[in-house]
Enzyme design. Structure first.
Site, PDB file in Angstrom:
ATOM      1  N   TYR A   1     -14.190  -5.676   3.472  1.00  0.00           N
ATOM      2  CA  TYR A   1     -12.829  -5.982   3.015  1.00  0.00           C
ATOM      3  C   TYR A   1     -12.586  -7.468   3.275  1.00  0.00           C
ATOM      4  CZ  TYR A   1      -7.828  -6.384   2.565  1.00  0.00           C
ATOM      5  OH  TYR A   1      -6.587  -6.803   2.173  1.00  0.00           O
TER       6      TYR A   1
ATOM      7  N   ASP B   1     -16.744 -14.041   7.363  1.00  0.00           N
ATOM      8  CA  ASP B   1     -15.290 -13.814   7.310  1.00  0.00           C
ATOM      9  C   ASP B   1     -14.872 -13.239   8.665  1.00  0.00           C
ATOM     10  OD1 ASP B   1     -12.735 -12.908   6.987  1.00  0.00           O
ATOM     11  OD2 ASP B   1     -13.111 -11.750   5.163  1.00  0.00           O
TER      12      ASP B   1
ATOM     13  N   TYR C   1       0.823  -1.221   0.000  1.00  0.00           N
ATOM     14  CA  TYR C   1       0.000   0.000   0.000  1.00  0.00           C
ATOM     15  C   TYR C   1       0.851   1.262   0.000  1.00  0.00           C
ATOM     16  CZ  TYR C   1      -3.193  -3.598   1.791  1.00  0.00           C
ATOM     17  OH  TYR C   1      -3.916  -4.753   1.973  1.00  0.00           O
TER      18      TYR C   1
HETATM   19  C1  LIG Z   1     -11.840  -9.537   7.231  1.00  0.00           C
HETATM   20  C2  LIG Z   1     -10.596  -9.889   6.481  1.00  0.00           C
HETATM   21  N1  LIG Z   1     -10.628 -10.900   5.603  1.00  0.00           N
HETATM   22  C3  LIG Z   1      -9.530 -11.275   4.922  1.00  0.00           C
HETATM   23  C4  LIG Z   1      -8.321 -10.614   5.094  1.00  0.00           C
HETATM   24  C5  LIG Z   1      -7.115 -11.031   4.304  1.00  0.00           C
HETATM   25  O1  LIG Z   1      -6.211 -11.665   5.137  1.00  0.00           O
HETATM   26  P1  LIG Z   1      -4.657 -11.811   4.694  1.00  0.00           P
HETATM   27  O2  LIG Z   1      -4.090 -10.433   4.726  1.00  0.00           O
HETATM   28  O3  LIG Z   1      -4.086 -12.735   5.719  1.00  0.00           O
HETATM   29  O4  LIG Z   1      -4.654 -12.397   3.328  1.00  0.00           O
HETATM   30  C6  LIG Z   1      -8.262  -9.551   5.995  1.00  0.00           C
HETATM   31  C7  LIG Z   1      -7.003  -8.817   6.186  1.00  0.00           C
HETATM   32  O5  LIG Z   1      -6.951  -7.740   6.739  1.00  0.00           O
HETATM   33  C8  LIG Z   1      -9.419  -9.180   6.715  1.00  0.00           C
HETATM   34  O6  LIG Z   1      -9.406  -8.168   7.582  1.00  0.00           O
END
Ligand SMILES: Cc1ncc(COP(=O)(O)O)c(C=O)c1O
Length: 423
Positions: free
Chosen positions: A146, A239, A18
């Protein structure tokens, strides 16, 4: 004491996340960690308010996790999972199945949160194919969501944040929805009714949308989404890569809504932040849709380092700590302290909102300006706080000392007035 080299030397070969590399600031160089402290190469010590992107829930270098990893390192740091299994993974799968809500009994290990979400989406799409339905390949996801940076994950993130227009020709088209409140519930219901023959699953970050802006929603919202999925026969993917393992106040955020998703994604704090590991868990009806005499109905996925034994040993040790140390009580205390400590921010001109949920505290500003410069300002004061967008937030280790957390919240309260009046 070693001096940090000038920026060009330091950044000659690494490409930072980023970051516009042309204007990248001199990054801080970490050399060691302990508890909630990060030691820098220039001899400074920072109090950490972020827990390394929300992973280090027990603080850094917890001796129990380190001992488990050291023992595993001696025996077998890695072995492939295709055709072989090992005790750390078998034990971890059993424990995750027991600790997660309901009957999420089937655990597929992967190596990062994004891949856990990729696998969840692949599972959902193939679930319908295996059951004889074609065309159910879209995901419904939510504004401010996200779910990771890989391509399919990007397609279910907030379209503005993940720059959908830039990647228009590359990303799968999904369905974007607003999180349904009491008023918009009917509209969400109508959306599922209209689209259900095209939809494989609804994908949600339960209770707190993290990287999309630390936006908090009520358990009723999650329940509404889950109920609508049931009514319309659509799978629900939760998630919990961010909120899982106590971050939102309960071991898993779904517990607060009494919801068991069909598929659950875990990552980040799964190993207590020691090393990367993630998992996608499925309920029996999802798993059973893959059982067949037909080999093509199997889940065709298998990352090289899935179920890495070292990572599984760390994760088992992390679960031990949730069982033997008062983590959720610590989260409740942090929540109370964040509420009190960040409350004065609400009166600062330019602050729009102060939100706290579990061990997450966020100050939403109208405009922060240069978030990286603000990060430097905090670091000059001895704090590791990493603002993004228009948010300044804290997600500390659950073991952070009260005085360390108080110093972090005071720094935010005293820095923001001057910063916001200037930007
Ligand atoms: C809710 C959520 N899902 C998935 C991810 C992706 O995880 P990674 O960075 O381990 O690929 C993140 C990362 O911040 C997240 O906050």
């Amino acid at each position: 004491m070693a001096k940090t080299p000038p920026p060009n030397d330091l950044l000659k070969h690494v490409w930072l996340p980023y970051t516009q590399m042309q204007t990248a600031r001199q990054p801080l160089q970490a050399v060691s960690t302990q508890g909630s402290l990060i030691q820098l190469a220039d001899g400074r010590e920072l109090i950490d308010g972020i827990a390394s992107w929300w992973t280090a829930c027990h603080g850094y270098n917890h001796p129990h996790i380190q001992a488990a990893m050291a023992a595993q390192l001696e025996k077998m740091p890695h072995v492939m999972f295709g055709g072989l299994v090992h005790e750390p993974a078998l034990k971890l799968a059993e424990r995750l199945a027991a600790k997660t809500p309901g009957d999420l009994n089937h655990v597929f290990f992967v190596d990062s949160g994004s891949v856990a979400v990729e696998v969840a989406m692949k599972m959902a799409v193939q679930y319908w194919l295996n059951k004889g339905y074609s065309g159910r390949a879209k995901m419904v996801s939510f504004r401010y969501g996200y779910h990771g940076d890989t391509m399919a994950c990007m397609s279910v993130c907030d379209p503005d944040e993940s720059m959908h227009s830039l990647f228009r020709d590359y990303l799968p088209r999904q369905v974007l929805a607003e999180l349904p409140d009491a008023e918009s519930e009917a509209a969400f219901d109508a959306l599922l009714e209209r689209e259900k023959h095209n939809i494989a699953a609804v994908l949600i970050e339960p209770l707190v949308q993290g990287a999309g802006g630390m936006k908090v929603h009520a358990p009723e919202t999650l329940r509404r989404v889950a109920d609508a999925c049931r009514r319309h026969g659509v799978l629900l993917i939760a998630d919990e890569v961010f909120v899982g393992f106590g971050r939102a106040g309960t071991l898993f955020a779904c517990e607060q809504a009494g919801v068991t998703p069909d598929i659950l994604c875990l990552g980040k704090a799964l190993t207590g932040g020691a090393v990367s590991l993630a998992a996608t868990l499925a309920r029996p009806h999802v798993y059973e849709a893959f059982l067949s005499d037909d080999a093509t109905k199997a889940l065709m996925h298998g990352p090289t380092f899935m179920a890495n034994p070292l990572a599984c040993a760390a994760a088992n040790a992390s679960l031990d700590l949730f069982e033997t140390e008062p983590r959720l009580e610590q989260v409740a205390k942090i929540e109370a302290q964040l509420r009190e400590g960040l409350a004065p921010c609400a009166k600062i001109p330019g602050v729009l909102d102060v939100r706290v949920k579990g061990a997450i505290g966020a100050v939403q500003c109208a405009s922060l300006g240069d978030a990286a410069a603000l990060r430097e300002k905090f670091a000059e004061q001895g704090f590791w706080i990493r603002p993004f967008g228009d948010i300044v937030y804290l997600t500390p280790a659950f073991t952070i000392r009260q005085d360390q957390l108080a110093a972090l919240t005071s720094s935010i309260c005293s820095t923001l007035p001057g910063w916001l009046s200037r930007s």
